[in-house]
Design a protein around this motif. Sequence first.
Motif, short mmCIF file in Angstrom:
data_model
loop_
_atom_site.label_atom_id
_atom_site.label_comp_id
_atom_site.label_asym_id
_atom_site.label_seq_id
_atom_site.Cartn_x
_atom_site.Cartn_y
_atom_site.Cartn_z
N ALA A 54 0.84 -1.21 0.00
CA ALA A 54 0.00 0.00 0.00
C ALA A 54 0.87 1.25 0.00
CB ALA A 54 -0.92 0.00 1.22
N PHE A 55 0.42 2.27 -0.74
CA PHE A 55 1.01 3.60 -0.64
C PHE A 55 0.26 4.33 0.46
CE2 PHE A 55 0.55 8.12 -1.60
CZ PHE A 55 1.87 8.52 -1.63
N GLU A 56 0.98 4.76 1.48
CA GLU A 56 0.36 5.47 2.60
C GLU A 56 0.86 6.92 2.60
OE1 GLU A 56 -0.22 3.24 6.33
OE2 GLU A 56 1.13 1.75 5.44
N GLU A 57 -0.07 7.85 2.40
CA GLU A 57 0.29 9.26 2.27
C GLU A 57 1.07 9.78 3.47
OE1 GLU A 57 1.01 12.46 0.32
OE2 GLU A 57 -0.44 11.09 -0.61
N LYS A 58 0.73 9.29 4.65
CA LYS A 58 1.40 9.81 5.86
C LYS A 58 2.89 9.48 5.89
CE LYS A 58 0.26 5.77 8.76
NZ LYS A 58 -0.46 5.32 9.98
N PHE A 59 3.29 8.45 5.13
CA PHE A 59 4.70 8.08 5.09
C PHE A 59 5.47 8.78 3.96
CE2 PHE A 59 3.40 3.79 7.07
CZ PHE A 59 3.55 4.31 8.35
N HIS A 60 4.78 9.60 3.17
CA HIS A 60 5.41 10.32 2.06
C HIS A 60 5.59 11.77 2.48
CE1 HIS A 60 5.07 12.18 -2.18
NE2 HIS A 60 6.32 11.82 -1.96
N ILE A 61 6.82 12.15 2.85
CA ILE A 61 7.09 13.46 3.44
C ILE A 61 8.01 14.26 2.53
CG2 ILE A 61 8.14 14.66 5.40
CD1 ILE A 61 7.26 12.32 7.15
N HIS A 62 7.57 15.47 2.16
CA HIS A 62 8.39 16.36 1.34
C HIS A 62 9.34 17.18 2.22
CE1 HIS A 62 6.51 15.71 -2.56
NE2 HIS A 62 5.34 15.70 -1.95
N GLY A 63 10.54 17.46 1.68
CA GLY A 63 11.50 18.27 2.41
C GLY A 63 12.60 18.74 1.47
N GLY A 64 13.79 18.96 2.03
CA GLY A 64 14.92 19.41 1.23
C GLY A 64 15.95 18.32 1.04
N TYR A 65 17.22 18.75 0.90
CA TYR A 65 18.29 17.82 0.54
C TYR A 65 19.38 17.72 1.61
CZ TYR A 65 16.40 18.02 -4.22
OH TYR A 65 15.59 17.94 -5.33
N ARG A 66 19.19 18.37 2.75
CA ARG A 66 20.25 18.45 3.74
C ARG A 66 19.96 17.56 4.94
NH1 ARG A 66 20.58 25.03 3.18
NH2 ARG A 66 21.99 25.08 1.37
N GLU A 67 20.99 17.38 5.78
CA GLU A 67 20.83 16.53 6.96
C GLU A 67 19.71 17.04 7.86
OE1 GLU A 67 24.17 15.37 9.28
OE2 GLU A 67 25.45 14.97 7.53
N GLU A 68 19.60 18.37 8.00
CA GLU A 68 18.54 18.89 8.86
C GLU A 68 17.15 18.54 8.33
OE1 GLU A 68 20.43 22.67 6.89
OE2 GLU A 68 21.09 20.69 7.58
N ASP A 69 17.03 18.38 7.00
CA ASP A 69 15.75 17.95 6.44
C ASP A 69 15.46 16.49 6.79
OD1 ASP A 69 15.15 20.41 4.94
OD2 ASP A 69 16.92 19.87 3.78
N GLY A 70 16.52 15.68 6.84
CA GLY A 70 16.34 14.29 7.27
C GLY A 70 15.94 14.21 8.73
N ARG A 71 16.55 15.05 9.57
CA ARG A 71 16.17 15.06 10.99
C ARG A 71 14.72 15.49 11.15
NH1 ARG A 71 21.54 17.06 11.55
NH2 ARG A 71 20.82 19.22 11.59
N ALA A 72 14.31 16.51 10.39
CA ALA A 72 12.93 16.99 10.46
C ALA A 72 11.96 15.91 9.98
CB ALA A 72 12.76 18.26 9.62
#
Length: 342
Positions: A212-230
Amino acid sequence: MAQFTIKDLARKLGVSPSTVSRALSDHPDISTATKKRVVEAAEKYNYRPNQLAQSLQKQQSTTIGVIVPEIRHDFFSTAISGIEEVAYQSGYTIMVCQSDETLSREVLNTQALASHRVAGLIIAISTETTEYAHLDSLIRQGIPLVQFDRVVEELSTSKVVIDDYRAAYEAVTHLAESGYRRIGHLAGQEGISLNRNRYLGYRDALRDAGLAFEEKFHIHGGYREEDGRAGAEAYLALDELPEAILAINDPVAVGAFVRFKQAGVRIPDEVALVGFSDTPAAALIEPALTTVFQPAFEMGRTAAKLLLRQFDAEEKSFEPETVILDTELRVRGSSRRKERAA
């Protein structure tokens, strides 16, 4: 008496100035016979390379402009090294600018490089670049342009890319085959073709694996480590974690890795991770990061070669090329096979 220029020498020989430059630099793409002709003519006419004289004669420097989102990113610094190697062998120098992932700075960089009369420009667009009037303006000014990695597909330029769709598809298929069922995606911002293609590969791999594709698990962000932490923080706020995550690149994967570790989440036992790029950090964390290897150095080299080829082409005969380089999924400890209770 005026100094004999590279353009004068090229005219005498009936070849392009860049061919003369590469022949004098002993470039492997130039035949032995052509190198011999050029060297003999240079001696006959007492030609001595002079970049300032070339710049004044051609109203254009022997400098290639390079714009990348950020130099600190190992992927882009490695690509720059590939560009510089080819440029140097061909008698060119490079001038590097970084957009810092902003459209406004990217626009200022293109204007500055154009005002310096660069011979051409190689660019990987910023995360904000969803409109491209500044790049279209360069093309209309007759400044050769090559895009790599992150590109504007609508622009008629040469491009060096990977098959982002297939690479993401293979990464998610690997996770599904390793026993993971709830698979998330820490994506880049919407609007950029690279992000869109990786998302489509992720989505289609889920479908083909019967997941299943679950929208809550699809998160938009940037390309930096801080985006991964967020992104990891957003997952931690949910009622359940994904079992595995495909990150848009390695810095985002590493940022998520660090935040999960701080929260006591075990990797890969509770959350598996896969990145993109295969930066040095991928092999240094424990467990080491599964990631899609992108040939950054070769991307840079190829982009520079395409630009040099455009220098040699007549304007009316130039046809943009798209080169798609191969990737490789490098499986490591962060996505080892999930053990499920009997």
